[in-house]
Motif scaffolding. Structure first.
Motif, PDB file in Angstrom:
ATOM      1  N   LEU A 164      29.379  61.379  -5.416  1.00 30.63           N
ATOM      2  CA  LEU A 164      30.551  62.100  -5.946  1.00 30.63           C
ATOM      3  C   LEU A 164      30.806  63.388  -5.172  1.00 30.63           C
ATOM      4  O   LEU A 164      31.949  63.790  -4.981  1.00 30.63           O
ATOM      5  CB  LEU A 164      30.334  62.424  -7.425  1.00 30.63           C
ATOM      6  N   SER A 165      29.731  64.052  -4.742  1.00 28.75           N
ATOM      7  CA  SER A 165      29.908  65.310  -4.016  1.00 28.75           C
ATOM      8  C   SER A 165      30.579  65.102  -2.676  1.00 28.75           C
ATOM      9  O   SER A 165      31.164  66.043  -2.127  1.00 28.75           O
ATOM     10  CB  SER A 165      28.549  66.001  -3.821  1.00 28.75           C
ATOM     11  N   GLU A 166      30.490  63.873  -2.174  1.00 23.18           N
ATOM     12  CA  GLU A 166      31.163  63.596  -0.921  1.00 23.18           C
ATOM     13  C   GLU A 166      32.659  63.471  -1.133  1.00 23.18           C
ATOM     14  O   GLU A 166      33.438  63.661  -0.198  1.00 23.18           O
ATOM     15  CB  GLU A 166      30.608  62.303  -0.298  1.00 23.18           C
ATOM     16  N   ASP A 170      33.567  69.679  -6.795  1.00 25.77           N
ATOM     17  CA  ASP A 170      33.760  69.955  -8.219  1.00 25.77           C
ATOM     18  C   ASP A 170      33.836  68.687  -9.064  1.00 25.77           C
ATOM     19  O   ASP A 170      34.102  68.775 -10.275  1.00 25.77           O
ATOM     20  CB  ASP A 170      35.046  70.774  -8.421  1.00 25.77           C
ATOM     21  N   LEU A 171      33.635  67.515  -8.480  1.00 22.73           N
ATOM     22  CA  LEU A 171      33.648  66.266  -9.241  1.00 22.73           C
ATOM     23  C   LEU A 171      32.279  66.124  -9.888  1.00 22.73           C
ATOM     24  O   LEU A 171      31.268  65.909  -9.227  1.00 22.73           O
ATOM     25  CB  LEU A 171      33.945  65.081  -8.316  1.00 22.73           C
ATOM     26  N   LEU A 172      32.244  66.272 -11.238  1.00 33.48           N
ATOM     27  CA  LEU A 172      30.983  66.313 -11.957  1.00 33.48           C
ATOM     28  C   LEU A 172      30.499  64.941 -12.427  1.00 33.48           C
ATOM     29  O   LEU A 172      29.284  64.723 -12.545  1.00 33.48           O
ATOM     30  CB  LEU A 172      31.099  67.257 -13.172  1.00 33.48           C
ATOM     31  N   GLY A 173      31.433  64.034 -12.754  1.00 33.38           N
ATOM     32  CA  GLY A 173      30.950  62.774 -13.305  1.00 33.38           C
ATOM     33  C   GLY A 173      31.994  61.675 -13.314  1.00 33.38           C
ATOM     34  O   GLY A 173      33.195  61.916 -13.375  1.00 33.38           O
ATOM     35  N   LEU A 174      31.482  60.418 -13.240  1.00 32.38           N
ATOM     36  CA  LEU A 174      32.307  59.205 -13.343  1.00 32.38           C
ATOM     37  C   LEU A 174      31.584  58.291 -14.309  1.00 32.38           C
ATOM     38  O   LEU A 174      30.420  57.936 -14.101  1.00 32.38           O
ATOM     39  CB  LEU A 174      32.470  58.537 -11.976  1.00 32.38           C
TER      40      LEU A 174
END
Length: 583
Positions: A164-166, A170-174
């Motif tokens: 997700l960090s790629e 600021d994307l914390l969760g899916l």
């Protein structure tokens, strides 16, 4: 010996001044804090601090008014040291003002500059820009999150081929939710930070999930409905402490709005508060200045008064000072000078007594010789008549014998008074109530001299002295007679009885004041001298006998007289010990 204390009877000690200064400082700080709290926050302040501050200022003003009134009263009454006190007070006040004026100018200039800088800083525009940037950043994140929800890259993240960090820092969760046969939802997949994990889907519809500000979640969520049984939830960070920063911006905006509401009155408020805070300190400094002037002048005034009493002949004065007194050396020198003067006076009195007795012997010889001359002449006249004509001796015998008897009586009276003066019996001391004795003697004179107004003032009616009743009676008789003769048997004779203390002893002070002709200045130094008299008929021994009686009782006698205004004699007699203890 009479001791005068130089203790400073000030009503405002340095400790009291420091205490009031500390109290004022605390109240002023609390008042300022209360004022700022009320005007720059929504908190309601307590008016008690303002009332306490006003009350303290009022008390200080009243106290200062009383001190200044006493100041003016002493100056108008020409009290000793009043002008010096005024000069010292004026010096301190001038020094205080010379310090306060530049400090006040600096403070007011600083306040004006702060307010001017505040106004020129355009804080309102800066806060509006900050709010615009925060809102723009929030809207950008919403826009980015909505685009991200439609991006196939999420499917890649779902399969695990990409972190997700790629995709975004600021994307914390899916998270993926699947609906069961009974319509219940459960998580089937989660990837990201634990803070973004949900047990249930936040919404079953595609789109943004409303934020819950009360929980202060630092992120936003977006739901993607894949099909009827599958939901994806994306959690995107808003940054650390997002809600706290927004709240700080809101509070700053509210405070700035409050300041702008009375921006025009703000300088006046500051100046009023500054005056309200510094005015009591100025008053306190004024009181301290007056107190210091008192502390400086009181010893000098006492020293001046003592010197004046010494100049009047009272060498019993001694000054007492605190061991740490600044004027200690001067006071010791003054007391040493008085002791030396007292020794010199005692020696002079001893020499004067020797000379006095020599003069007394000459005067007595002269006074005895005066009546002997007419006695001798009368005797010679009778003898001559007897030798020349014995039958006619009767012509001169009667006159001559009368002259001899008259001169013999004068000589007897002279010798009797001299014997009373030189061989005065020692006093038979007993406990005597002084007031009844005075009234007893005065009653005899009041009946004999109706044109004289006798006045008696008794300040302590129970006073008792240790004295010889007959000799004290003789003192009153002599002093009353002299006063009546000086008034020519009409006028006012005042007798006063009072209590005085000398060192550790108590005395009854008897003052006898007449309204007669007074004693001439050139005669005052000879009043107690034996055989000195200004009367046509008198031996001049009366006051000498009175002085000796008083001294043998352990007392003192002196007088004040002004020619044409009357004379006051003062007699101090020791109190009886029990009577003294009652006082």
């Amino acid at each position: 010996m009479r001791r005068l204390s130089l203790s400073r009877n000030t009503v405002f000690s340095p400790l009291g001044a420091f205490f009031i200064y500390g109290l004022l400082s605390i109240v002023i700080l609390l008042f300022w804090s209360s004022f700022l709290t009320e005007n720059f926050t929504e908190t309601k302040s307590n008016d008690l601090y303002f009332l306490v501050l006003i009350g303290i200022e009022g008390c200080i003003i009243v106290f200062l008014g009383i001190m200044l009134a006493g100041f003016m009263r002493d100056i108008l009454g020409q009290q000793a040291g009043a002008v010096l006190r005024l000069k010292i007070f004026a010096y301190f006040m001038a020094s205080l003002l010379s310090l306060m004026i530049p400090v006040t100018f600096i403070h007011t200039t600083t306040i004006r500059q702060i307010l001017r800088t505040w106004q020129e800083a355009q804080l309102t525009t800066a806060l509006e820009d900050a709010q615009w940037f925060s809102l723009d950043a929030y809207q950008f994140r919403l826009f980015y999150l909505e685009k991200l929800a439609q991006d196939p890259v999420l499917q890649t993240a779902r399969t695990g081929t990409i972190a997700l960090s790629e995709i975004h820092d600021d994307l914390l969760g899916l998270q993926e939710f699947i609906s069961g046969p009974k319509g219940e939802w459960k998580s089937s997949f989660f990837k990201g930070e634990s803070i973004a994990y949900l047990s249930m889907p936040p919404s079953t519809k595609s789109g943004f999930v409303p934020r819950r500000p009360e929980q202060k979640e630092p992120f936003i969520r977006y739901t993607i409905k894949k099909d009827t049984r599958t939901l994806w939830t994306i959690t995107f960070s808003l940054g650390p402490h997002f809600d706290e920063r927004i709240e700080r911006l809101d509070r700053a905006q509210a405070t700035l709005t409050t300041i702008q509401a009375f921006q025009q009155k703000l300088p006046s408020f500051f100046f009023i508060l500054y005056g309200l805070s510094t005015f009591p300190l100025f008053l306190l400094a004024t009181i301290v200045a007056a107190n210091i002037s008192d502390r400086i002048t009181q010893p000098l005034v006492a020293l001046s008064q003592a010197a004046h009493q010494v100049a009047e002949g009272d060498l019993s004065v001694r000054l007492l000072a605190h061991p740490k007194d600044e004027l200690r050396a001067l006071i010791d020198a003054f007391n040493h000078m008085i002791r030396e003067l007292e020794k010199a006076q005692r020696k002079a009195l001893e020499n004067e007594k020797v000379n006095l007795w020599q003069d007394l012997a000459q005067r007595l010889a002269h006074e005895i010789k005066n009546p002997l001359t007419p006695i001798r002449l009368s005797a010679e006249r009778v003898l001559r008549k007897w030798e020349q004509n014995p039958q006619a001796i009767g012509e001169v015998l009667q006159d001559s014998m009368k002259a001899i008897i008259r001169e013999t009586d004068n000589l007897t009276s002279l010798l009797t008074e001299f014997r009373a003066f030189s061989r005065l019996p020692p006093p038979q001391l007993e406990r005597i109530a002084i007031q009844p004795l005075v009234e007893e003697v005065m009653c005899m004179y009041r009946n004999s001299y109706p044109q004289i107004n006798f006045i008696v003032q008794v300040h302590h009616p129970q006073m008792e002295v240790k004295a010889d009743r007959k000799q004290i009676h003789q003192i009153f008789n002599n002093l009353f007679t002299n006063a009546i003769d000086a008034m020519q048997e009409k006028g006012e004779l005042s007798i006063s009885l009072d209590l005085v203390k000398k060192e550790d002893s108590s005395y009854c002070r008897i003052s006898i004041k007449d309204t007669g002709c007074g004693i001439a200045a050139e005669h005052q130094s000879h009043v107690f001298t034996p055989y000195f008299t200004t009367k046509t008929a008198g031996t001049g021994l009366g006051l000498s006998i009175v002085e000796r009686i008083v001294y043998e009782h352990g007392g003192a006698i002196w007088f004040h007289s002004r020619e044409g205004s009357g004379t006051t004699f003062y007699v101090d007699l020791p109190l009886f010990e029990e009577s003294s203890r009652k006082r």
